[in-house]
Design a protein around this motif. Sequence first.
Motif, PDB file in Angstrom:
ATOM      1  N   SER A  43     -20.931  -5.517   7.432  1.00 44.29           N
ATOM      2  CA  SER A  43     -20.641  -6.800   6.790  1.00 44.29           C
ATOM      3  C   SER A  43     -19.820  -6.600   5.527  1.00 44.29           C
ATOM      4  O   SER A  43     -19.089  -7.484   5.114  1.00 44.29           O
ATOM      5  N   ALA A  44     -19.921  -5.410   4.914  1.00 43.81           N
ATOM      6  CA  ALA A  44     -19.141  -5.124   3.709  1.00 43.81           C
ATOM      7  C   ALA A  44     -17.711  -4.708   4.050  1.00 43.81           C
ATOM      8  O   ALA A  44     -16.852  -4.679   3.181  1.00 43.81           O
ATOM      9  N   THR A  45     -17.451  -4.407   5.312  1.00 44.27           N
ATOM     10  CA  THR A  45     -16.113  -4.014   5.729  1.00 44.27           C
ATOM     11  C   THR A  45     -15.149  -5.175   5.534  1.00 44.27           C
ATOM     12  O   THR A  45     -15.442  -6.306   5.878  1.00 44.27           O
ATOM     13  N   VAL A  46     -13.996  -4.857   4.979  1.00 41.75           N
ATOM     14  CA  VAL A  46     -13.013  -5.885   4.703  1.00 41.75           C
ATOM     15  C   VAL A  46     -12.337  -6.314   5.995  1.00 41.75           C
ATOM     16  O   VAL A  46     -11.901  -5.482   6.781  1.00 41.75           O
ATOM     17  N   CYS A  65      -3.354  -0.613   1.927  1.00 46.06           N
ATOM     18  CA  CYS A  65      -4.057   0.527   1.334  1.00 46.06           C
ATOM     19  C   CYS A  65      -5.502   0.575   1.803  1.00 46.06           C
ATOM     20  O   CYS A  65      -6.015   1.644   2.144  1.00 46.06           O
ATOM     21  N   GLU A  66      -6.177  -0.570   1.846  1.00 49.17           N
ATOM     22  CA  GLU A  66      -7.563  -0.621   2.316  1.00 49.17           C
ATOM     23  C   GLU A  66      -7.650  -0.326   3.810  1.00 49.17           C
ATOM     24  O   GLU A  66      -8.558   0.372   4.253  1.00 49.17           O
ATOM     25  N   LEU A  67      -6.716  -0.847   4.571  1.00 48.03           N
ATOM     26  CA  LEU A  67      -6.722  -0.674   6.013  1.00 48.03           C
ATOM     27  C   LEU A  67      -6.581   0.794   6.407  1.00 48.03           C
ATOM     28  O   LEU A  67      -7.292   1.290   7.279  1.00 48.03           O
ATOM     29  N   PHE A  68      -5.660   1.513   5.747  1.00 45.57           N
ATOM     30  CA  PHE A  68      -5.400   2.914   6.078  1.00 45.57           C
ATOM     31  C   PHE A  68      -6.149   3.898   5.177  1.00 45.57           C
ATOM     32  O   PHE A  68      -6.060   5.096   5.375  1.00 45.57           O
ATOM     33  N   HIS A  69      -6.824   3.379   4.144  1.00 46.17           N
ATOM     34  CA  HIS A  69      -7.512   4.226   3.159  1.00 46.17           C
ATOM     35  C   HIS A  69      -6.511   5.172   2.489  1.00 46.17           C
ATOM     36  O   HIS A  69      -6.701   6.395   2.475  1.00 46.17           O
ATOM     37  N   THR A  71      -3.212   5.323  -0.829  1.00 48.16           N
ATOM     38  CA  THR A  71      -2.841   4.795  -2.142  1.00 48.16           C
ATOM     39  C   THR A  71      -1.469   4.139  -2.077  1.00 48.16           C
ATOM     40  O   THR A  71      -0.711   4.333  -1.121  1.00 48.16           O
ATOM     41  N   LYS A  72      -1.137   3.387  -3.118  1.00 48.07           N
ATOM     42  CA  LYS A  72       0.165   2.705  -3.167  1.00 48.07           C
ATOM     43  C   LYS A  72       1.340   3.679  -3.102  1.00 48.07           C
ATOM     44  O   LYS A  72       2.326   3.393  -2.415  1.00 48.07           O
ATOM     45  N   PRO A  73       1.283   4.831  -3.784  1.00 45.74           N
ATOM     46  CA  PRO A  73       2.412   5.770  -3.648  1.00 45.74           C
ATOM     47  C   PRO A  73       2.685   6.193  -2.205  1.00 45.74           C
ATOM     48  O   PRO A  73       3.834   6.429  -1.829  1.00 45.74           O
ATOM     49  N   THR A  74       1.637   6.254  -1.386  1.00 41.75           N
ATOM     50  CA  THR A  74       1.834   6.583   0.031  1.00 41.75           C
ATOM     51  C   THR A  74       2.611   5.469   0.722  1.00 41.75           C
ATOM     52  O   THR A  74       3.511   5.744   1.528  1.00 41.75           O
ATOM     53  N   ILE A  75       2.288   4.219   0.395  1.00 40.15           N
ATOM     54  CA  ILE A  75       3.031   3.080   0.956  1.00 40.15           C
ATOM     55  C   ILE A  75       4.501   3.173   0.554  1.00 40.15           C
ATOM     56  O   ILE A  75       5.400   3.003   1.387  1.00 40.15           O
ATOM     57  N   TYR A  76       4.742   3.448  -0.728  1.00 38.69           N
ATOM     58  CA  TYR A  76       6.127   3.559  -1.202  1.00 38.69           C
ATOM     59  C   TYR A  76       6.852   4.683  -0.467  1.00 38.69           C
ATOM     60  O   TYR A  76       8.047   4.557  -0.134  1.00 38.69           O
ATOM     61  N   ASP A  77       6.147   5.774  -0.186  1.00 35.37           N
ATOM     62  CA  ASP A  77       6.743   6.890   0.543  1.00 35.37           C
ATOM     63  C   ASP A  77       7.072   6.471   1.973  1.00 35.37           C
ATOM     64  O   ASP A  77       8.139   6.813   2.499  1.00 35.37           O
ATOM     65  N   TRP A  78       6.173   5.714   2.616  1.00 36.25           N
ATOM     66  CA  TRP A  78       6.427   5.234   3.971  1.00 36.25           C
ATOM     67  C   TRP A  78       7.637   4.305   3.999  1.00 36.25           C
ATOM     68  O   TRP A  78       8.427   4.349   4.936  1.00 36.25           O
ATOM     69  N   VAL A  79       7.778   3.472   2.973  1.00 30.31           N
ATOM     70  CA  VAL A  79       8.939   2.575   2.893  1.00 30.31           C
ATOM     71  C   VAL A  79      10.206   3.410   2.745  1.00 30.31           C
ATOM     72  O   VAL A  79      11.213   3.175   3.422  1.00 30.31           O
ATOM     73  N   ARG A  80      10.165   4.405   1.868  1.00 34.43           N
ATOM     74  CA  ARG A  80      11.332   5.257   1.620  1.00 34.43           C
ATOM     75  C   ARG A  80      11.751   6.005   2.886  1.00 34.43           C
ATOM     76  O   ARG A  80      12.929   6.196   3.148  1.00 34.43           O
ATOM     77  N   HIS A  81      10.776   6.401   3.713  1.00 33.87           N
ATOM     78  CA  HIS A  81      11.078   7.142   4.941  1.00 33.87           C
ATOM     79  C   HIS A  81      11.257   6.240   6.166  1.00 33.87           C
ATOM     80  O   HIS A  81      11.398   6.724   7.284  1.00 33.87           O
ATOM     81  N   GLY A  82      11.210   4.929   5.972  1.00 44.17           N
ATOM     82  CA  GLY A  82      11.473   3.994   7.052  1.00 44.17           C
ATOM     83  C   GLY A  82      10.303   3.715   7.983  1.00 44.17           C
ATOM     84  O   GLY A  82      10.490   3.104   9.034  1.00 44.17           O
ATOM     85  N   LYS A  83       9.111   4.128   7.621  1.00 44.88           N
ATOM     86  CA  LYS A  83       7.945   3.865   8.471  1.00 44.88           C
ATOM     87  C   LYS A  83       7.492   2.416   8.348  1.00 44.88           C
ATOM     88  O   LYS A  83       6.933   1.867   9.290  1.00 44.88           O
ATOM     89  N   LEU A  84       7.705   1.819   7.199  1.00 42.46           N
ATOM     90  CA  LEU A  84       7.363   0.417   6.949  1.00 42.46           C
ATOM     91  C   LEU A  84       8.564  -0.282   6.333  1.00 42.46           C
ATOM     92  O   LEU A  84       9.287   0.306   5.535  1.00 42.46           O
ATOM     93  N   ARG A  85       8.754  -1.546   6.717  1.00 41.72           N
ATOM     94  CA  ARG A  85       9.834  -2.343   6.127  1.00 41.72           C
ATOM     95  C   ARG A  85       9.219  -3.440   5.261  1.00 41.72           C
ATOM     96  O   ARG A  85       8.438  -4.257   5.756  1.00 41.72           O
TER      97      ARG A  85
END
Length: 109
Positions: A43-46, A65-69, A71-85
């Motif tokens: 029930s505590a799961t987001v 960040c919560e979904l994949f556990h 941090t934000k820098p990882t998201i920025y890295d994924w954007v930089r490498h084209g994994k996320l738009r």
Amino acid sequence: MKEEVKNGNIVTPMLFPYQPEQFWQSLRQIIREEVAKADKERSATVTFETPGLTYKPLFKIAEICELFHITKPTIYDWVRHGKLRPFKIRSRVFFLWQDIQDLLQHKLD
């Protein structure tokens, strides 16, 4: 160890200091506690739901960040490498559910 015979039945000695009923009662209590703990964690799961929609089409950085556990820098890295738009709507940045699904599929493969 020697087995005893009582009333025609073989009685195997217990290796721990509980009567069988006490043992089963303790075991049931432990199971109840673990199930209650698991329910509480579940029930505590987001969950990311949007009322009226069967799925949430846009996600914020914090939600990813919560979904994949991660941090934000990882998201920025994924954007930089084209994994996320990223998609900017006014002053906010969002990510499409389909892109997140693709990442999940690659992560599971």
